[in-house]
Design a protein around this motif. Structure first.
Motif, PDB file in Angstrom:
ATOM      1  N   PHE A 195       0.952  -1.124   0.023  1.00 13.58           N
ATOM      2  CA  PHE A 195       0.190   0.170   0.091  1.00 13.58           C
ATOM      3  C   PHE A 195       0.965   1.234   0.018  1.00 13.58           C
ATOM      4  N   CYS A 196       1.674   1.191  -0.989  1.00 15.96           N
ATOM      5  CA  CYS A 196       2.871   2.250  -0.931  1.00 15.96           C
ATOM      6  C   CYS A 196       2.542   3.717  -1.176  1.00 15.96           C
ATOM      7  N   GLY A 197       1.316   4.003  -1.563  1.00 15.87           N
ATOM      8  CA  GLY A 197       0.915   5.408  -1.843  1.00 15.87           C
ATOM      9  C   GLY A 197       2.167   6.160  -2.408  1.00 15.87           C
ATOM     10  N   SER A 198       2.570   7.373  -1.854  1.00 14.14           N
ATOM     11  CA  SER A 198       3.613   7.961  -2.667  1.00 14.14           C
ATOM     12  C   SER A 198       4.938   7.340  -2.456  1.00 14.14           C
ATOM     13  N   GLY A 199       5.149   6.376  -1.782  1.00  5.51           N
ATOM     14  CA  GLY A 199       6.401   5.701  -1.814  1.00  5.51           C
ATOM     15  C   GLY A 199       7.297   5.827  -0.761  1.00  5.51           C
ATOM     16  N   THR A 200       6.681   6.636   0.440  1.00 11.41           N
ATOM     17  CA  THR A 200       7.506   6.973   1.613  1.00 11.41           C
ATOM     18  C   THR A 200       8.264   5.805   2.367  1.00 11.41           C
ATOM     19  N   ASP A 256       0.642  -0.373  -5.396  1.00 13.02           N
ATOM     20  CA  ASP A 256      -0.533   0.199  -4.955  1.00 13.02           C
ATOM     21  C   ASP A 256      -1.635   0.219  -6.004  1.00 13.02           C
ATOM     22  N   SER A 257      -3.029   0.236  -5.767  1.00  8.55           N
ATOM     23  CA  SER A 257      -4.063   0.269  -6.657  1.00  8.55           C
ATOM     24  C   SER A 257      -4.190   1.291  -7.179  1.00  8.55           C
ATOM     25  N   ASP A 258      -3.707   2.231  -6.885  1.00 12.63           N
ATOM     26  CA  ASP A 258      -4.025   3.769  -7.393  1.00 12.63           C
ATOM     27  C   ASP A 258      -2.873   3.918  -8.414  1.00 12.63           C
TER      28      ASP A 258
HETATM   29  C1  LIG Z   1      -2.491   5.258   3.829  1.00 14.83           C
HETATM   30  S1  LIG Z   1      -2.286   5.131   2.312  1.00 14.83           S
HETATM   31  C2  LIG Z   1      -0.653   4.949   2.033  1.00 14.83           C
HETATM   32  C3  LIG Z   1       0.170   6.214   2.178  1.00 14.83           C
HETATM   33  C4  LIG Z   1       1.851   5.900   1.925  1.00 14.83           C
HETATM   34  N1  LIG Z   1       2.410   5.378   3.181  1.00 14.83           N
HETATM   35  C5  LIG Z   1       2.470   7.285   1.648  1.00 14.83           C
HETATM   36  O1  LIG Z   1       3.247   7.641   2.379  1.00 14.83           O
HETATM   37  O2  LIG Z   1       1.991   7.871   0.496  1.00 14.83           O
HETATM   38  C6  LIG Z   1      -2.879   3.911   1.738  1.00 14.83           C
HETATM   39  C7  LIG Z   1      -2.848   3.510   0.278  1.00 14.83           C
HETATM   40  O3  LIG Z   1      -3.536   2.163  -0.028  1.00 14.83           O
HETATM   41  C8  LIG Z   1      -3.955   2.088  -1.284  1.00 14.83           C
HETATM   42  N2  LIG Z   1      -4.751   0.821  -1.587  1.00 14.83           N
HETATM   43  C9  LIG Z   1      -6.047   0.949  -1.117  1.00 14.83           C
HETATM   44  N3  LIG Z   1      -6.568  -0.425  -1.159  1.00 14.83           N
HETATM   45  C10 LIG Z   1      -5.593  -1.169  -2.065  1.00 14.83           C
HETATM   46  C11 LIG Z   1      -5.805  -2.345  -2.408  1.00 14.83           C
HETATM   47  N4  LIG Z   1      -6.652  -3.255  -2.351  1.00 14.83           N
HETATM   48  N5  LIG Z   1      -4.400  -2.883  -3.009  1.00 14.83           N
HETATM   49  C12 LIG Z   1      -3.514  -1.977  -3.042  1.00 14.83           C
HETATM   50  N6  LIG Z   1      -3.372  -0.677  -2.548  1.00 14.83           N
HETATM   51  C13 LIG Z   1      -4.553  -0.219  -2.000  1.00 14.83           C
HETATM   52  C14 LIG Z   1      -4.409   3.397  -1.624  1.00 14.83           C
HETATM   53  O4  LIG Z   1      -4.507   3.654  -2.919  1.00 14.83           O
HETATM   54  C15 LIG Z   1      -3.334   4.243  -0.740  1.00 14.83           C
HETATM   55  O5  LIG Z   1      -2.418   4.838  -1.493  1.00 14.83           O
END
Ligand SMILES: C[S@@+](CC[C@H](N)C(=O)[O-])C[C@H]1O[C@@H](n2cnc3c(N)ncnc32)[C@H](O)[C@@H]1O
Length: 387
Positions: A195-200, A256-258
């Protein structure tokens, strides 16, 4: 001199360990801060290297102050001229907790006046233009004890410089670095953030694994201070460049799914100088295939918490699916940060260790599911690990 590394609640032990690794053994740890003894070179080294601290302060003095007279006199008696040049710009901030002097604007004004009076005497001047380097002073009162500090950092240490664009619910870089250091991960083990989002998390892991100083590509308030000569900064930066490792031993993968989050993550990795160390993939975590995952890896993740209206059910279903997915991982350690109180029940397993941490203002728990140790015993470990 006495320096203070400030932290968010729960990360004091991580910061203390980071300071020890830098060679600063003489320390005292309190809530939200680690005070350590060092010389001026530590101002540069601590700012360049600390991964989980918020900022580095110089402690100019500490004393009891129950009335304004006492606060004025004891502030005035401190050697401010050793730090502040004649043209110093020195705003004063304040806070007060369980103290008789509870009006912070008044405390700030008294401290400012006391320092100005001191400098007037020492520099034989009656007016200061304050058009030089910045020395942000803080008067912090806790149970009638005043601590006077100067901020050496400027913008907080989480501002590494690589993350200029903002994704959805990003983790602070300092917290991401702490999560990694609280795990058993080291650069010889695979790391996955599904769930890496912006990759942090992947980016901070690459910086840690390659021994890259997180502050190498930014500047700090104290770089303009006469008391820390330019050579000190140059030497600290040379040292940082000389210890960096050219590559990692095991893959770090973020997915990530986004698709937009993955674009951001790739951009940030490039900015951080670790793009070649990371693999980012656009996919739902359930599509991650087993054969890609080397044994004894670490999954470190900050999944959605379901805090926004209507998203709770989705997050809960996701935790159950994540539990099933992690069950299939061969000899992995799993670490998840979430604010959801029922996480373990939904995930389907009790954690080996839990730690209360704050993600901004959100109270979270860091659930740690420790897998078996890899067969070779020669591996190095992170903060709490004994991989
Ligand atoms: C809290 S954010 C993570 C933020 C990240 N740690 C950052 O520093 O940017 C959660 C992430 O989970 C992703 N997500 C939600 N459901 C998912 C799934 N089923 N599979 C993969 N990614 C998913 C979302 O797109 C979102 O980017």
């Amino acid at each position: 001199m006495q320096l203070i590394a400030t932290t968010t609640f729960g990360l004091e032990a991580v910061v203390s360990r980071e300071l020890k690794q830098l060679g600063y053994e003489k320390q005292t740890t309190e809530d939200g801060k680690v005070t350590f003894e060092a010389d001026a070179t530590a101002i540069a080294r601590a700012n360049l290297w600390l991964r989980s601290a918020e900022r580095v302060l110089v402690q100019v003095g500490q004393f009891e102050a129950r009335d304004f007279g006492e606060l004025f006199d004891r502030t005035n008696a401190l050697p401010w001229e050793e730090w502040l040049p004649e043209n110093a710009y020195f705003p004063v901030r304040g806070r007060s907790v369980r103290s008789q002097l509870h009006s912070t604007p008044d405390c700030q004004a008294i401290v400012k006046k006391a320092i100005v009076e001191r400098l007037k005497q020492r520099y034989q001047k009656v007016w200061f233009q304050e058009n030089g380097p910045t020395f942000t002073i803080e008067v912090s009162l806790l149970k009638d004890r005043a601590t006077l500090t100067i901020d050496t950092t400027g913008p907080g240490l989480h501002k590494r410089g690589y993350r200029k664009l903002v994704g959805e619910a990003p983790l602070k870089e300092t917290l991401a670095a702490a999560l990694i250091q609280l795990s058993y991960w080291n650069s010889s083990r695979m790391l996955l953030d599904p769930f890496c989002g912006s990759g942090t998390i992947p980016i901070e892991a690459a910086l840690l694994g390659r021994k890259l100083a997180p502050g190498l590509h930014r500047t700090f308030a104290s770089e303009e201070w006469p008391i820390v000569p330019r050579e000190v900064w140059e030497q600290a930066r040379d040292e940082a460049r000389s210890v960096a490792l050219p590559k990692l031993d095991a893959p770090i993968v973020g997915s990530d799914s986004d698709p937009n989050a993955i674009k951001l993550a790739k951009h940030h990795a490039l900015e951080a100088g670790v793009a070649a160390d990371l693999r980012f993939e656009h996919r739902d975590f359930a599509q991650i295939s087993g054969p890609d995952l080397l044994p004894y890896g670490c999954l470190i993740a900050n999944p959605p918490y379901g805090e926004r209206l209507g998203e709770l059910d989705e997050a809960e279903a996701l935790y159950a699916r994540l539990g099933a997915f992690c069950n299939r991982l061969n000899a992995w350690s799993v670490y998840v940060l979430t604010s959801h109180k029922e996480f373990e029940r939904l995930f389907g397993q009790a954690s080996d260790r839990r730690r209360k941490l704050f993600n901004g203002r959100i109270e979270c728990t860091y659930y740690q599911f420790q897998g078996p140790r890899p067969p070779s015993a020669t591996q190095t470990t992170n903060s709490e690990g004994s991989a």
